[in-house]
Design an enzyme around this catalytic site. Structure first.
Site, mmCIF file in Angstrom:
data_model
loop_
_atom_site.group_PDB
_atom_site.id
_atom_site.type_symbol
_atom_site.label_atom_id
_atom_site.label_comp_id
_atom_site.label_asym_id
_atom_site.label_seq_id
_atom_site.Cartn_x
_atom_site.Cartn_y
_atom_site.Cartn_z
ATOM 1 N N THR A 1 -3.265 8.299 -4.503
ATOM 2 C CA THR A 1 -2.371 7.363 -3.817
ATOM 3 C C THR A 1 -1.909 7.927 -2.481
ATOM 4 O O THR A 1 -1.839 9.140 -2.300
ATOM 5 C CB THR A 1 -1.129 7.050 -4.695
ATOM 6 N N HIS B 1 7.480 -1.104 -15.010
ATOM 7 C CA HIS B 1 6.071 -1.367 -15.276
ATOM 8 C C HIS B 1 5.250 -0.084 -15.230
ATOM 9 O O HIS B 1 4.360 0.139 -16.033
ATOM 10 C CB HIS B 1 5.560 -2.364 -14.233
ATOM 11 N N ASP C 1 -2.833 0.591 -9.365
ATOM 12 C CA ASP C 1 -2.709 -0.620 -8.563
ATOM 13 C C ASP C 1 -1.608 -1.451 -9.187
ATOM 14 O O ASP C 1 -1.570 -1.638 -10.408
ATOM 15 C CB ASP C 1 -4.021 -1.404 -8.503
ATOM 16 N N SER C 2 -0.709 -1.903 -8.346
ATOM 17 C CA SER C 2 0.481 -2.561 -8.874
ATOM 18 C C SER C 2 0.922 -3.654 -7.916
ATOM 19 O O SER C 2 0.420 -3.762 -6.797
ATOM 20 C CB SER C 2 1.591 -1.526 -9.092
ATOM 21 N N ASN D 1 0.973 6.477 -1.473
ATOM 22 C CA ASN D 1 2.326 5.930 -1.578
ATOM 23 C C ASN D 1 3.252 6.997 -2.176
ATOM 24 O O ASN D 1 3.138 7.350 -3.351
ATOM 25 C CB ASN D 1 2.269 4.674 -2.464
ATOM 26 N N TYR E 1 9.581 -3.159 -3.211
ATOM 27 C CA TYR E 1 10.456 -4.318 -3.429
ATOM 28 C C TYR E 1 11.635 -3.996 -4.358
ATOM 29 O O TYR E 1 12.347 -4.917 -4.786
ATOM 30 C CB TYR E 1 9.646 -5.479 -4.014
ATOM 31 N N ASP E 2 11.842 -2.729 -4.697
ATOM 32 C CA ASP E 2 12.898 -2.370 -5.661
ATOM 33 C C ASP E 2 14.261 -2.989 -5.340
ATOM 34 O O ASP E 2 14.935 -3.465 -6.255
ATOM 35 C CB ASP E 2 13.027 -0.842 -5.771
ATOM 36 N N LYS F 1 5.245 6.084 -5.400
ATOM 37 C CA LYS F 1 4.467 6.154 -6.642
ATOM 38 C C LYS F 1 4.312 7.607 -7.086
ATOM 39 O O LYS F 1 4.481 7.934 -8.256
ATOM 40 C CB LYS F 1 3.049 5.605 -6.417
HETATM 41 P P1 ITT Z 1 -1.970 3.260 -2.891
HETATM 42 O O1 ITT Z 1 -2.976 2.139 -2.952
HETATM 43 O O2 ITT Z 1 -2.332 4.322 -1.910
HETATM 44 O O3 ITT Z 1 -1.634 3.794 -4.252
HETATM 45 P P2 ITT Z 1 -0.166 1.120 -2.079
HETATM 46 O O4 ITT Z 1 1.282 1.091 -1.730
HETATM 47 O O5 ITT Z 1 -1.140 0.469 -1.122
HETATM 48 O O6 ITT Z 1 -0.570 2.650 -2.329
HETATM 49 P P3 ITT Z 1 -0.846 -0.891 -4.057
HETATM 50 O O7 ITT Z 1 -2.051 -1.354 -3.329
HETATM 51 O O8 ITT Z 1 -0.941 -0.716 -5.551
HETATM 52 O O9 ITT Z 1 -0.340 0.527 -3.530
HETATM 53 O O10 ITT Z 1 0.352 -1.861 -3.694
HETATM 54 C C1 ITT Z 1 1.438 -1.914 -4.508
HETATM 55 C C2 ITT Z 1 2.609 -2.505 -3.747
HETATM 56 O O11 ITT Z 1 3.419 -3.217 -4.704
HETATM 57 C C3 ITT Z 1 3.489 -1.396 -3.186
HETATM 58 O O12 ITT Z 1 3.145 -1.050 -1.863
HETATM 59 C C4 ITT Z 1 4.871 -2.022 -3.290
HETATM 60 O O13 ITT Z 1 5.089 -2.854 -2.176
HETATM 61 C C5 ITT Z 1 4.749 -2.883 -4.541
HETATM 62 N N1 ITT Z 1 5.186 -2.102 -5.722
HETATM 63 C C6 ITT Z 1 4.414 -1.562 -6.705
HETATM 64 N N2 ITT Z 1 5.161 -0.900 -7.592
HETATM 65 C C7 ITT Z 1 6.428 -0.996 -7.168
HETATM 66 C C8 ITT Z 1 7.662 -0.491 -7.644
HETATM 67 O O14 ITT Z 1 7.753 0.266 -8.724
HETATM 68 N N3 ITT Z 1 8.759 -0.808 -6.952
HETATM 69 C C9 ITT Z 1 8.690 -1.569 -5.851
HETATM 70 N N4 ITT Z 1 7.586 -2.055 -5.311
HETATM 71 C C10 ITT Z 1 6.450 -1.776 -5.969
#
Ligand code: ITT
Length: 192
Positions: free
Chosen positions: A11, A175, A68-69, A13, A149-150, A16
């Protein structure tokens, strides 16, 4: 003391990554962050989680976890879903864009967070683990904890958004904690 087995967290992020350091602490692994920066061309969370995990495994040769979330708002037919990270350049703008699309839609804005974890271990089939958290999107930013979006995601029965919860409270409901719990319970991390 023998070296701890390594697990790549695929990741870019930071939010995460922080959560996985906490959620997987009991597994006793050495977590290494690696952003594969792959194109998320999948049509489902599972496909994208698998793409991230397998790209990291190919490049590092190590067991790798992809996440992916996303946030799905019922009144918007599940939007933004797998596109949650792409609504704008910063999280403030992504949040504002989501709230703009909800203007005029009657509340409550029921929603859920979804998390798919893919575990890609050299020599093994990739395994998938899923978690969800149901709640409600609120129109004002509340709290500064967590990420994404927390601050606009209210958890039923707590009176708080994830943005108002310390990490140990978010993990009771989240989640990602549910998906990580399923991963730990499966025993897949016990022999890396
Ligand atoms: P990686 O792909 O590098 O892991 P990313 O941020 O692009 O990072 P995703 O494609 O899975 O990851 O996008 C998930 C988005 O959903 C993330 O950027 C947040 O905006 C939101 N998200 C996921 N989990 C969350 C959480 O626990 N709290 C708040 N927002 C969340």
């Amino acid at each position: 003391m023998p070296d701890r087995p390594r697990l790549v967290i695929a990741t870019g992020n930071a939010g995460k990554l922080r959560e996985y350091r906490d959620l997987l602490a009991e597994a006793g692994l050495d977590l290494v962050a690696f952003d594969t920066e792959i194109d998320e061309v999948g049509e489902t969370y599972a496909e994208n989680a698998r793409l991230k995990a397998e790209a990291a495994r190919e490049r590092s040769g190590l067991p790798s976890l992809g996440d992916d979330s996303g946030l799905e708002v019922q009144a918007l037919d599940g939007f933004p879903g797998i596109r949650s990270a792409r609504l704008g350049p910063t999280q403030k703008e992504r949040t504002a864009e989501l709230l703009r699309r909800l203007e005029g839609v009657p509340r409550p804005w029921n929603a859920r967070f979804v998390c798919l974890i893919a575990l890609a271990v050299p020599g093994r089939d990739t395994e998938l683990f899923e978690g969800e958290c149901r709640g409600e999107v609120v129109p004002e930013w509340r709290g500064e904890a967590g990420f994404g979006y927390d601050p606009i995601f209210l958890v039923p029965g707590t009176g708080k958004t994830f943005g108002e919860m310390p990490p140990e409270e978010k993990r009771k409901y989240s989640h990602r904690a549910a998906a990580a719990g399923a991963l730990l319970k499966s025993g897949a991390l016990s022999h890396l």
